[in-house]
Design a protein around this motif. Structure first.
Motif, mmCIF file in Angstrom:
data_model
loop_
_atom_site.group_PDB
_atom_site.id
_atom_site.type_symbol
_atom_site.label_atom_id
_atom_site.label_comp_id
_atom_site.label_asym_id
_atom_site.label_seq_id
_atom_site.Cartn_x
_atom_site.Cartn_y
_atom_site.Cartn_z
ATOM 1 N N LEU A 78 -51.172 -61.050 27.683
ATOM 2 C CA LEU A 78 -51.647 -62.215 26.640
ATOM 3 C C LEU A 78 -51.999 -61.448 25.339
ATOM 4 O O LEU A 78 -52.718 -60.327 25.435
ATOM 5 N N ASP A 79 -52.173 -62.276 24.294
ATOM 6 C CA ASP A 79 -52.683 -61.952 22.924
ATOM 7 C C ASP A 79 -54.301 -61.770 23.405
ATOM 8 O O ASP A 79 -54.796 -62.517 24.184
ATOM 9 N N ILE A 80 -55.034 -60.967 22.552
ATOM 10 C CA ILE A 80 -56.421 -61.004 22.727
ATOM 11 C C ILE A 80 -57.273 -62.223 23.015
ATOM 12 O O ILE A 80 -58.034 -62.354 23.765
ATOM 13 N N GLN B 74 -56.620 -63.693 26.388
ATOM 14 C CA GLN B 74 -57.046 -62.607 27.353
ATOM 15 C C GLN B 74 -58.734 -63.217 27.264
ATOM 16 O O GLN B 74 -58.915 -63.380 28.451
ATOM 17 N N ILE B 75 -59.280 -63.394 26.650
ATOM 18 C CA ILE B 75 -60.896 -63.629 26.529
ATOM 19 C C ILE B 75 -60.855 -65.022 27.013
ATOM 20 O O ILE B 75 -61.612 -65.490 27.992
ATOM 21 N N GLN B 76 -59.911 -66.042 26.455
ATOM 22 C CA GLN B 76 -59.907 -67.277 27.100
ATOM 23 C C GLN B 76 -59.882 -67.427 28.664
ATOM 24 O O GLN B 76 -60.606 -68.383 29.246
ATOM 25 N N VAL B 77 -58.737 -66.567 29.082
ATOM 26 C CA VAL B 77 -58.708 -66.814 30.569
ATOM 27 C C VAL B 77 -59.706 -66.166 31.557
ATOM 28 O O VAL B 77 -60.095 -66.888 32.408
ATOM 29 N N MET B 78 -60.271 -65.034 30.881
ATOM 30 C CA MET B 78 -61.302 -64.372 31.635
ATOM 31 C C MET B 78 -62.725 -65.532 31.362
ATOM 32 O O MET B 78 -63.238 -65.588 32.482
ATOM 33 N N ASP B 79 -62.825 -66.114 30.361
ATOM 34 C CA ASP B 79 -63.964 -66.699 30.063
ATOM 35 C C ASP B 79 -64.074 -67.977 31.124
ATOM 36 O O ASP B 79 -64.770 -68.455 31.849
ATOM 37 N N LEU B 80 -62.673 -68.622 31.385
ATOM 38 C CA LEU B 80 -62.167 -69.505 32.111
ATOM 39 C C LEU B 80 -62.614 -69.176 33.714
ATOM 40 O O LEU B 80 -63.055 -70.059 34.460
ATOM 41 N N ILE C 74 -57.427 -55.723 37.531
ATOM 42 C CA ILE C 74 -57.458 -55.637 35.948
ATOM 43 C C ILE C 74 -57.071 -54.000 35.767
ATOM 44 O O ILE C 74 -57.678 -53.159 35.989
ATOM 45 N N HIS C 75 -56.694 -54.010 34.569
ATOM 46 C CA HIS C 75 -56.131 -52.638 34.097
ATOM 47 C C HIS C 75 -57.122 -52.120 33.025
ATOM 48 O O HIS C 75 -57.316 -50.926 32.748
ATOM 49 N N ASP C 76 -57.550 -53.288 32.260
ATOM 50 C CA ASP C 76 -58.374 -53.148 31.127
ATOM 51 C C ASP C 76 -59.849 -52.800 31.642
ATOM 52 O O ASP C 76 -60.543 -53.576 31.808
ATOM 53 N N LEU C 77 -60.393 -51.404 31.366
ATOM 54 C CA LEU C 77 -61.730 -51.225 31.923
ATOM 55 C C LEU C 77 -62.778 -52.015 31.097
ATOM 56 O O LEU C 77 -63.672 -52.364 31.948
ATOM 57 N N SER C 78 -62.578 -52.189 29.820
ATOM 58 C CA SER C 78 -63.801 -52.904 29.231
ATOM 59 C C SER C 78 -63.676 -54.321 29.683
ATOM 60 O O SER C 78 -64.606 -55.011 29.803
ATOM 61 N N VAL C 79 -62.626 -55.107 29.796
ATOM 62 C CA VAL C 79 -62.375 -56.068 30.532
ATOM 63 C C VAL C 79 -63.221 -56.578 31.850
ATOM 64 O O VAL C 79 -64.042 -57.256 32.029
ATOM 65 N N ALA C 80 -62.836 -55.408 32.554
ATOM 66 C CA ALA C 80 -63.582 -55.304 33.905
ATOM 67 C C ALA C 80 -64.836 -55.033 33.836
ATOM 68 O O ALA C 80 -65.778 -55.804 34.473
ATOM 69 N N ALA C 81 -65.366 -54.404 32.846
ATOM 70 C CA ALA C 81 -66.944 -54.081 32.765
ATOM 71 C C ALA C 81 -67.537 -55.352 32.404
ATOM 72 O O ALA C 81 -68.743 -55.709 32.819
ATOM 73 N N ARG C 82 -66.816 -56.171 31.329
ATOM 74 C CA ARG C 82 -67.716 -57.335 30.847
ATOM 75 C C ARG C 82 -67.598 -58.467 31.835
ATOM 76 O O ARG C 82 -68.633 -59.155 31.451
ATOM 77 N N TYR C 83 -66.716 -58.591 32.521
ATOM 78 C CA TYR C 83 -66.553 -59.806 33.331
ATOM 79 C C TYR C 83 -66.852 -59.841 34.619
ATOM 80 O O TYR C 83 -67.138 -61.050 35.297
ATOM 81 N N CYS C 84 -66.732 -58.920 35.367
ATOM 82 C CA CYS C 84 -67.023 -58.502 36.797
ATOM 83 C C CYS C 84 -68.271 -58.357 37.418
ATOM 84 O O CYS C 84 -69.113 -57.602 36.419
ATOM 85 N N ASP C 85 -68.964 -58.830 38.338
ATOM 86 C CA ASP C 85 -70.173 -58.597 39.017
ATOM 87 C C ASP C 85 -70.028 -57.262 39.774
ATOM 88 O O ASP C 85 -70.964 -56.601 39.670
ATOM 89 N N THR C 86 -68.973 -56.959 40.274
ATOM 90 C CA THR C 86 -68.493 -55.979 41.256
ATOM 91 C C THR C 86 -67.161 -55.495 41.061
ATOM 92 O O THR C 86 -66.337 -56.251 40.874
ATOM 93 N N LEU C 87 -67.279 -53.986 40.887
ATOM 94 C CA LEU C 87 -65.821 -53.602 40.816
ATOM 95 C C LEU C 87 -65.570 -52.717 41.990
ATOM 96 O O LEU C 87 -66.525 -52.017 42.574
#
Lengths: 263, 324
Positions: A170-172, A175-181, A197-210
């Motif tokens: 997805l476009d940026i 990407q944000i829309q789906v993760m916010d959802l 997730i392969h994008d580490l920043s997305v993982a860092a921002r959205y996940c409680d646990t990795l």
């Protein structure tokens, strides 16, 4: 309260193990990110959690019950699966595809019940698809289609939502829309989301646990700050990383190849 | 709405087709010959003894081929699948030929059952090969299907040449023709077609789920193995119903589901009845052409469905090319 547990899980195809000796306990109502290099076993793990593949060894427990002991229909009521990509063979409409999410609740020939309709409508409005309901899925953009896949999984009213790289294509913006959802879903409905997730920043921002995976083995798990430490990233991804707060106070990862000469 | 129009179109096609032939009848004459029991004319015999069984058989076979095509397209998730392409017709023809050759041995197998077994075996082999091929699903199916069909046709020809006492009758039948239609044949097809239609209809929602791919279908709770098996059995039964009385008539099963989808959308609950009506009307039109275009000589109906279907097939391939 643990919703999903992997016990000594070994997975693979034709006895060639892709994942070995994997253990994890996943807490209800959280967002869990599976991270690791390509081919490390993220998708394979998700498929095992969804019951699509049987473990070579070990087991997956869902709410204290072994997953393999749960009948397929019941499983589909508990677990929603959002594949990385999908091709719908025929030009079904958005509503028809989302309605498939009710399949595990329906008899062979019975029409959709009022409750079914309501759940479908909710899924459609939650994913912001109300205006596209009668459009053919062939006409949708990548972001719209990804939302259809999420809506279909929501229509299953699952307790666990499995998403395989939901934002990879997805476009940026989307990407944000789906993760916010996904975050919103977890917050509002108390479901548990496990996301590859392969994008580490997305993982860092959205996940409680990795959960960090390398060559089919779990390296470590925990809160993003710990898992994304430079030592772990060096070992698994062979990159130098810095973990920092971006200007909006989101945790983010920056990476480069090789060591900095000044350090 | 669409179903209503098509039903009227089918009834009209039946009435018109009944009037066509060496003795041509007006619509009024046809209707009175059909329903006026007091009437004692040659018309009544022409209609009731010769044309009616044929017309009904053509309509039923058209519907059966359409249902088989819908089933195979749903099963293979492939817009180019039809009974002919996936080897079902070839298998049914070989099964039927075997049943004819060995019809005097005991225990003998009814032609329809022989066709069903042949059709099902051929499809299962093609399905297995295409699953494991490296060509991708669409190309894999086409390659496996055409290889299978060529092989089955060769075996069939070989069998016929070795059993030349049955050669003539069987060969005319193989080309696809309703010239020998009778009430007996209609009974045979009517015995196989309804269970086939019922099975495919029951699988409508499963085929919707299958459209999203096998993994997704399973994640939605579908019992993949059972669904596939039921679709194969239903489609093979439908193929056998048509092939055992009319030989291999291509392309009706390919075209009808596409026309249905373009009219009522891709939901199988709608596609199934509409494609059946479409198939019946299409095959009636083709058979009318076959009977009248070179009258009194009758052409094999398969020629006309192929003339119509070949270009359609190419059109679908071009469209698929653009889509992917």
């Amino acid at each position: 309260m643990m919703i999903l547990q992997a016990q000594d899980l070994s997975l693979g195809y034709k006895h060639k193990a892709v994942v070995e000796g994997f253990n994890a306990s996943i807490r209800k109502g959280s967002v869990i990110g599976l991270i690791g290099p390509n081919g490390s076993g993220k998708t394979t793990l998700l498929r095992a959690f969804s019951g699509l593949i049987r473990p070579l060894r070990g087991k997956v427990m869902l709410d204290g019950q072994p997953l393999t002991a749960i009948p397929a229909r019941r499983r589909a009521q508990l677990i929603g699966w959002v594949p990385q990509r999908e091709k719908i063979a025929w030009p079904l409409t958005v509503r028809e595809v989302v309605s498939l999410g009710r399949a595990p609740y329906r008899g062979w020939l019975l029409p959709l019940t009022e409750n079914d309709q309501e759940v479908i409508e909710q899924a459609l409005s939650f994913t912001d698809l109300k205006e596209l309901t009668d459009r053919s899925v062939e006409e949708l953009s990548g972001g719209e289609f990804q939302r259809v896949l999420v809506a279909r999984a929501l229509a299953q009213e699952p307790r666990v939502l499995l998403l395989d790289e939901p934002s990879a294509n997805l476009d940026i913006h989307y990407q944000i829309q789906v993760m916010d959802l996904v975050r919103e879903l977890v917050a509002q409905r108390g479901i548990t989301a496990i996301i590859a997730i392969h994008d580490l920043s997305v993982a860092a921002r959205y996940c409680d646990t990795l959960i960090l995976i390398h060559h089919g083995k779990k390296i470590c798990s925990g809160v993003p700050q710990e898992v994304l430490s430079p030592e772990h990233m060096r070992k698994v991804f062979r990159v130098e990383t810095r973990l920092y707060k971006d200007p909006w106070e989101h945790l983010a990862v920056s990476a480069r190849n090789g060591l900095d000469k000044n350090e | 709405m669409v179903a209503g129009i098509l039903t009227i179109a089918l009834l009209a096609a039946i009435i018109v087709s009944l009037g066509l032939g060496a003795v041509s009848l007006t619509v009024r004459e046809t209707v009175s010959a059909l329903f006026d029991h007091a009437l004692k004319t040659a018309h009544r015999s022409i209609i009731w003894d010769f044309r009616l069984p044929r017309i009904l058989l053509v309509a039923l076979c058209g519907a059966a081929l359409a249902i088989a095509g819908t089933g195979f397209q749903g099963l293979f998730r492939n817009p180019l699948a039809d009974p002919y392409v996936v080897g079902a017709s070839g298998g049914a023809a070989l099964g039927a030929t075997l049943a004819i050759i060995f019809r005097f041995t005991r225990p003998s197998v009814p032609i329809g059952i022989g066709a069903f077994i042949g059709s099902m075996l051929a499809v299962l082999v093609v399905f297995t090969i295409s699953e494991f091929s490296n060509f991708g699903s669409i190309a894999g199916l086409l390659l496996a299907g055409s290889a299978m069909s060529a092989m089955l046709t060769a075996i069939n020809s070989l069998l016929l040449l070795m059993n030349d006492q049955v050669l003539h009758g069987v060969y005319a039948w193989l080309l696809g023709s309703f010239a020998n239609a009778s009430w007996g044949q209609l009974r045979q097809a009517a015995f196989l077609a309804p269970p086939a239609i019922l099975m495919i209809w029951l699988m409508a929602r499963s085929m919707d789920a299958l459209a999203a791919g096998e993994e997704t279908a399973q994640s939605l709770g579908l019992n993949l193995r059972r669904a596939r098996l039921l679709i194969v059995i239903g489609s093979s039964l439908a193929t056998a119903a048509a092939v055992s009385v009319s030989g291999t008539v291509g392309f009706v099963g390919l075209i009808a589901p596409h026309l249905a989808r373009s009219l009522v959308g891709a939901n199988h609950k709608n596609v199934i009845p509409i494609s059946m009506l479409m198939g019946a009307v299409l095959l009636l039109a083709a058979d009318d052409l076959a009977r009248t275009i070179m009258a009194p000589v009758e052409m094999p109906v398969g020629i006309f469905t192929a003339l119509l279907g070949g270009p359609f097939f190419i059109y679908l391939m071009k469209r698929g090319e653009r889509g992917s």
